[in-house]
Enzyme design. Structure first.
Site, PDB file in Angstrom:
ATOM      1  N   HIS B  80       0.834  -1.208   0.000  1.00  0.00           N
ATOM      2  CA  HIS B  80       0.000   0.000   0.000  1.00  0.00           C
ATOM      3  C   HIS B  80       0.864   1.252   0.000  1.00  0.00           C
ATOM      4  O   HIS B  80       1.822   1.343   0.759  1.00  0.00           O
ATOM      5  CB  HIS B  80      -0.898  -0.021   1.241  1.00  0.00           C
ATOM      6  CG  HIS B  80      -2.081   0.875   1.126  1.00  0.00           C
ATOM      7  ND1 HIS B  80      -1.985   2.242   1.190  1.00  0.00           N
ATOM      8  CD2 HIS B  80      -3.399   0.612   0.951  1.00  0.00           C
ATOM      9  CE1 HIS B  80      -3.197   2.768   1.058  1.00  0.00           C
ATOM     10  NE2 HIS B  80      -4.077   1.803   0.910  1.00  0.00           N
ATOM     11  N   GLY B 161       4.822  22.133  10.623  1.00  0.00           N
ATOM     12  CA  GLY B 161       6.041  21.383  10.889  1.00  0.00           C
ATOM     13  C   GLY B 161       7.178  21.702   9.943  1.00  0.00           C
ATOM     14  O   GLY B 161       7.072  22.584   9.087  1.00  0.00           O
ATOM     15  N   HIS B 166      10.347  13.717   8.666  1.00  0.00           N
ATOM     16  CA  HIS B 166      10.855  13.153   9.913  1.00  0.00           C
ATOM     17  C   HIS B 166      11.654  11.914   9.510  1.00  0.00           C
ATOM     18  O   HIS B 166      11.191  11.111   8.700  1.00  0.00           O
ATOM     19  CB  HIS B 166       9.671  12.770  10.811  1.00  0.00           C
ATOM     20  CG  HIS B 166      10.069  12.248  12.156  1.00  0.00           C
ATOM     21  ND1 HIS B 166      10.557  10.973  12.341  1.00  0.00           N
ATOM     22  CD2 HIS B 166      10.043  12.830  13.380  1.00  0.00           C
ATOM     23  CE1 HIS B 166      10.803  10.795  13.632  1.00  0.00           C
ATOM     24  NE2 HIS B 166      10.491  11.914  14.275  1.00  0.00           N
ATOM     25  N   PRO B 167      12.869  11.728  10.047  1.00  0.00           N
ATOM     26  CA  PRO B 167      13.741  10.652   9.548  1.00  0.00           C
ATOM     27  C   PRO B 167      13.087   9.271   9.550  1.00  0.00           C
ATOM     28  O   PRO B 167      13.215   8.529   8.585  1.00  0.00           O
ATOM     29  CB  PRO B 167      14.931  10.694  10.519  1.00  0.00           C
ATOM     30  CG  PRO B 167      14.861  12.002  11.224  1.00  0.00           C
ATOM     31  CD  PRO B 167      13.478  12.528  11.108  1.00  0.00           C
ATOM     32  N   ALA B 169       9.591   8.751  10.616  1.00  0.00           N
ATOM     33  CA  ALA B 169       8.126   8.762  10.518  1.00  0.00           C
ATOM     34  C   ALA B 169       7.594   9.508   9.300  1.00  0.00           C
ATOM     35  O   ALA B 169       6.379   9.595   9.100  1.00  0.00           O
ATOM     36  CB  ALA B 169       7.530   9.374  11.783  1.00  0.00           C
ATOM     37  N   GLY B 170       8.491  10.030   8.423  1.00  0.00           N
ATOM     38  CA  GLY B 170       8.050  10.670   7.184  1.00  0.00           C
ATOM     39  C   GLY B 170       7.182  11.883   7.415  1.00  0.00           C
ATOM     40  O   GLY B 170       7.563  12.815   8.129  1.00  0.00           O
TER      41      GLY B 170
END
Lengths: 295, 295
Positions: B80, B161, B166-167, B169-170
């Site tokens: 997905h 943000g 985020h390294p 968590a994307g």
């Protein structure tokens, strides 16, 4: 389990008597009094309660206790036909309760009312024990004033209680029925005879659907006519079938349906059945309604 | 006030990680976890929550806290498409809550997620700030792996943000939308091209209704074809209008509708709208539904 109960009481003028009944109902746990209204000309009050079997049983007995104390039918006058101080008590299945539950509840309450207050009780509609005692109108014919003579005949032995009227409180009619739907269809014509002919075509009494009562009326202010109906069992005679039949009969007179209207409340299942019919939905389950899942 | 929230999280294989998320949601007051399911091939889990604004805000933040700790997209594989550890968070108005309430909630949660976890957030659907970021598919194009390059371009500055993924968590996509209705219409024919032509006629992408996604399929075992649909806004594109259009288009090919089916849940209002349309009910109010009155 949710059951509705709509007791009709023969007092609509003395506010303090009605207030005492309201208090008596409100004092019962597990029952909510949704609505009550009194009619002075009818000299009659209608209470709408919901709750479970045990709660409603207590509430109806509490209502009887007050009515037997405060009402004397020997001096009661009003336009509405009545047989008893607590005249009619229908139980109506709403959610998680079957008609069988409501019939059992009507019989239990009937037996208890007779035992505790000495009031004779006739069971009606779905709880009825005789075909001749199914319709409320048949049971109530002759009213309180004719009750003693009638109860002297073997056909009118009550289902519970003594074989003679309670001196002050007469007799009570207790039973179970489906929710009523008050449903009107307005026709795009001012020809009253068209509404009357359609009403005659669809109502039970003149050969129509089993659970339809109907009459044709003129709406003078709008210059249109109305087929006004009570649908007494929406499961067996669904709204969509009545609507389609009215539509087809109107066509025969060159008339269209202008609109329809639901007066007051309608069970969700009655609307869902119309959606299922017209959208040809196969295998629909009430659990598929989002709000049912969320509650 | 009742709002639904359906977070999609990029973990569908490690049962203990999913269980920890379930526990984190269940620990939040005023929120009910109605359902959750994990798909191993997709390596993705979907949670269905209902509650009020404040409760859902706490629940989503608690879910982020677990996901940020337990998921690392650099090593995540699955069929997905996904952009983040908590990939998508839609808020859906159900009862006593408006779309504006859900948009406000999405923005509040988005700002809080960015501030607390340093995860960039894109607002989508009704909460979207740019036409190009309305559709989830558009925002998610290129997935996590393409995110850093994309975020370097000015068009993809997030709504909240930092201007880089985020390294671990994307990025997350948070927004508000109407409930989806999965609705299929089966045709009394085995001619697949009829289903495909009707699907093309009604779906938004090829000129049809604004809130319809549709495709034509063969149901091999039954020897019939199906127009399979997602209705993404039943208020603006109601079921009955889609049904009537499919019926009319099918007639043009000499084909009848065999049946339709609602897959999963449907809001009561969507069914009521069909009953109102076909029965030509004027002035209907949701309060007239008996069950609504009783609750």
């Amino acid at each position: 389990m949710l059951i509705e109960c709509v007791p009709n009481v023969s007092e609509g003028r003395r506010a303090e008597v009605v207030a005492a009944m309201v208090d008596a109902i409100r004092a019962v746990a597990d029952v909510r009094l949704l609505d009550h209204s009194s009619d002075s000309a009818h000299n009659r009050s209608v209470f709408t309660l919901v709750g479970d079997s045990a709660g409603l049983e207590r509430a109806v007995l509490a209502l009887f206790e007050r009515a037997i104390t405060d009402i004397d039918l020997r001096t009661h006058k009003g336009e509405h036909p009545r047989l008893g101080a607590v005249d009619v008590v229908p139980f109506i299945p709403i959610e998680g309760a079957t008609m069988a539950d409501c019939v059992a509840l009507a019989k239990r309450v009937g037996a208890e009312v007779a035992a505790r207050f000495g009031v004779p009780v006739y069971l009606y509609e779905e709880a009825s024990s005789h075909p001749a005692r199914k319709n409320l109108e048949d049971i109530r014919r002759g009213e309180f004033e004719g009750l003693a003579a009638r109860m002297a005949t073997p056909e009118w032995t009550p289902d519970f209680g003594p074989n003679a009227p309670h001196p002050r409180a007469g007799a009570s009619v207790i039973g179970a029925r489906m929710p009523l739907i008050a449903y009107n269809i307005n026709l795009a014509t001012d020809r009253l005879e068209v509404a009357k002919r359609i009403a005659a075509a669809i109502r039970h009494s003149s050969g129509g659907f089993r659970y339809v009562k109907a009459a044709g009326f003129m709406l003078e202010d709008r210059g249109i006519v109305q087929v006004s109906m009570n649908l007494t069992n929406y499961e067996k005679t669904p709204i969509f079938r009545v609507f389609e039949t009215v539509k087809r009969e109107a066509e025969r007179h060159g008339v269209s349906i202008l609109e329809s209207e639901i007066v007051g409340l309608v069970p969700a299942a009655a609307l869902n059945a119309a959606a299922e019919f017209y959208l040809q939905i196969a295998g629909f389950k009430p659990e598929q309604v989002l709000e049912n899942k969320l509650r």
